[in-house]
Write a protein that holds these residues in place. Structure first.
Motif, PDB file in Angstrom:
ATOM      1  N   PRO A  14      69.623  38.308  72.570  1.00  0.00           N
ATOM      2  CA  PRO A  14      70.797  38.090  72.223  1.00  0.00           C
ATOM      3  C   PRO A  14      71.398  38.835  71.016  1.00  0.00           C
ATOM      4  O   PRO A  14      70.422  39.373  70.478  1.00  0.00           O
ATOM      5  N   GLY A  16      71.977  40.191  67.396  1.00  0.00           N
ATOM      6  CA  GLY A  16      71.545  39.668  65.843  1.00  0.00           C
ATOM      7  C   GLY A  16      70.110  39.335  65.603  1.00  0.00           C
ATOM      8  O   GLY A  16      69.631  38.706  64.871  1.00  0.00           O
ATOM      9  N   THR A  17      69.379  39.357  66.849  1.00  0.00           N
ATOM     10  CA  THR A  17      67.860  38.867  67.056  1.00  0.00           C
ATOM     11  C   THR A  17      66.946  39.878  66.080  1.00  0.00           C
ATOM     12  O   THR A  17      66.187  39.480  65.663  1.00  0.00           O
ATOM     13  N   GLY A  18      67.355  40.929  65.948  1.00  0.00           N
ATOM     14  CA  GLY A  18      66.720  42.232  65.372  1.00  0.00           C
ATOM     15  C   GLY A  18      66.121  42.922  66.431  1.00  0.00           C
ATOM     16  O   GLY A  18      65.243  43.961  66.165  1.00  0.00           O
ATOM     17  N   ARG A 163      71.318  36.738  59.345  1.00  0.00           N
ATOM     18  CA  ARG A 163      70.947  38.132  59.523  1.00  0.00           C
ATOM     19  C   ARG A 163      72.140  38.909  59.429  1.00  0.00           C
ATOM     20  O   ARG A 163      72.312  39.803  58.761  1.00  0.00           O
ATOM     21  N   ARG A 164      73.093  38.698  60.470  1.00  0.00           N
ATOM     22  CA  ARG A 164      74.123  39.584  60.292  1.00  0.00           C
ATOM     23  C   ARG A 164      75.137  39.369  59.141  1.00  0.00           C
ATOM     24  O   ARG A 164      75.551  40.388  58.578  1.00  0.00           O
ATOM     25  N   ASP A 208      59.817  37.052  59.222  1.00  0.00           N
ATOM     26  CA  ASP A 208      60.716  38.007  58.571  1.00  0.00           C
ATOM     27  C   ASP A 208      60.737  39.161  59.333  1.00  0.00           C
ATOM     28  O   ASP A 208      59.786  39.166  60.374  1.00  0.00           O
ATOM     29  N   SER A 212      57.961  40.032  62.409  1.00  0.00           N
ATOM     30  CA  SER A 212      58.671  40.322  63.713  1.00  0.00           C
ATOM     31  C   SER A 212      58.122  41.481  64.084  1.00  0.00           C
ATOM     32  O   SER A 212      57.819  41.620  65.469  1.00  0.00           O
TER      33      SER A 212
END
Ligand code: ATP
Ligand SMILES: Nc1ccn([C@H]2C[C@H](O)[C@@H](COP(=O)(O)O)O2)c(=O)n1
Length: 227
Positions: A14, A16-18, A163-164, A208, A212
């Protein structure tokens, strides 16, 4: 797409998960190319707005997709997007594009065209660099279901909003509609809210950024013997 000794890493998830930032870092560590497939839908959206093509005119947008003079920079150190040789990387990140890109990305004729371009690009980049990390919403399921490594990157809604909001310097709450509404629309045409069969889930909610990256590299190492 586990052609020969090439390592093909497919990452979905999805908003904004990175995915994008982590995939870039993983590609750098592996010394392979990187493909941001969302940037391709963003580029087409930008082009249609430039050409004053109504995004809801599905046939016109699909025709624009087929003719799109798009070049993707796939070096993870300098990812870039070009239309007719002009860099549009900055423009495709504007909020007007984020707000309208789902209309283009849910056009099924556009998807068929983009998916074909993505397969060709992934094969080409793999040939040149020994592999590729490609991220999006349908890479593990449609574009490269036979990738060496297939990962669904997830994070809680709270983590993604935080995060976003940090990235855009706005309140977390104001990012909710962007993240949640966009996922709701995008998930009508792709499976990325839950892992498909054989896809490994990496939940980054409590990790973090560097953790990740390491979590993804760990899966790559386990599945493909690369690190
Ligand atoms: N594990 C993490 N912890 C904290 N921040 C992270 C983590 N992973 C990524 N970020 C940051 O979160 C922000 C969003 O990341 P990124 O743009 O890569 O997400 P994305 O999944 O590609 O989003 P989209 O699909 O909407 O483009 C970036 O600022 C990134 O640096
Ligand atoms: N393989 C993909 C990649 C992206 N999309 C959609 C999802 C978003 O609405 C848009 C832009 O993606 P982002 O840059 O935010 O990751 O494109 C998709 O449907 N399939």
């Amino acid at each position: 797409m586990s052609n020969g000794s090439h390592v093909v890493v497919a990452i979905d998830g999805p908003s904004g998960t990175g995915k994008s930032s982590v995939s870039k870092a993983v590609a750098r560590k592996l010394g392979v190319g990187f493909l941001d497939t969302g940037a391709m839908y963003r580029a087409l959206t930008w082009w249609c707005l430039e050409q004053q093509i109504e995004l809801t005119d599905a046939d016109a947008v699909a025709a624009a997709s087929r003719d799109l003079p798009l070049t993707m920079g796939t070096d993870p150190n300098h990812p870039d997007v070009f239309i007719d040789g002009r860099s549009i990387e900055v423009h495709i990140r504007e909020s007007r594009i984020s707000q309208s890109v789902s209309t283009v990305a849910t056009n099924l004729d556009v998807r068929a065209d983009m998916q074909q371009r993505q397969r060709e690009l992934m094969a080409q980049v793999s040939e040149q660099t020994g592999g590729v990390v490609a991220e999006g919403r349908d890479i593990t399921t449609v574009v490269a279901p036979d990738a060496t490594v297939r990962i669904l990157m997830t994070a809680s809604e709270e983590a993604r909003m935080a995060r976003r909001s940090k990235q855009l310097s706005v309140t977390a709450e104001s990012t909710r509609s962007q993240i949640v509404d966009r996922d709701r629309v995008d998930s009508t045409v792709s499976t990325f809210m839950t892992a498909a069969d054989g896809v490994v889930t990496v939940d980054t909610s409590h990790l973090d950024f560097e953790q990740s990256v390491q979590a993804v590299l760990h899966v790559v190492s386990a599945e493909a013997g690369h690190e």
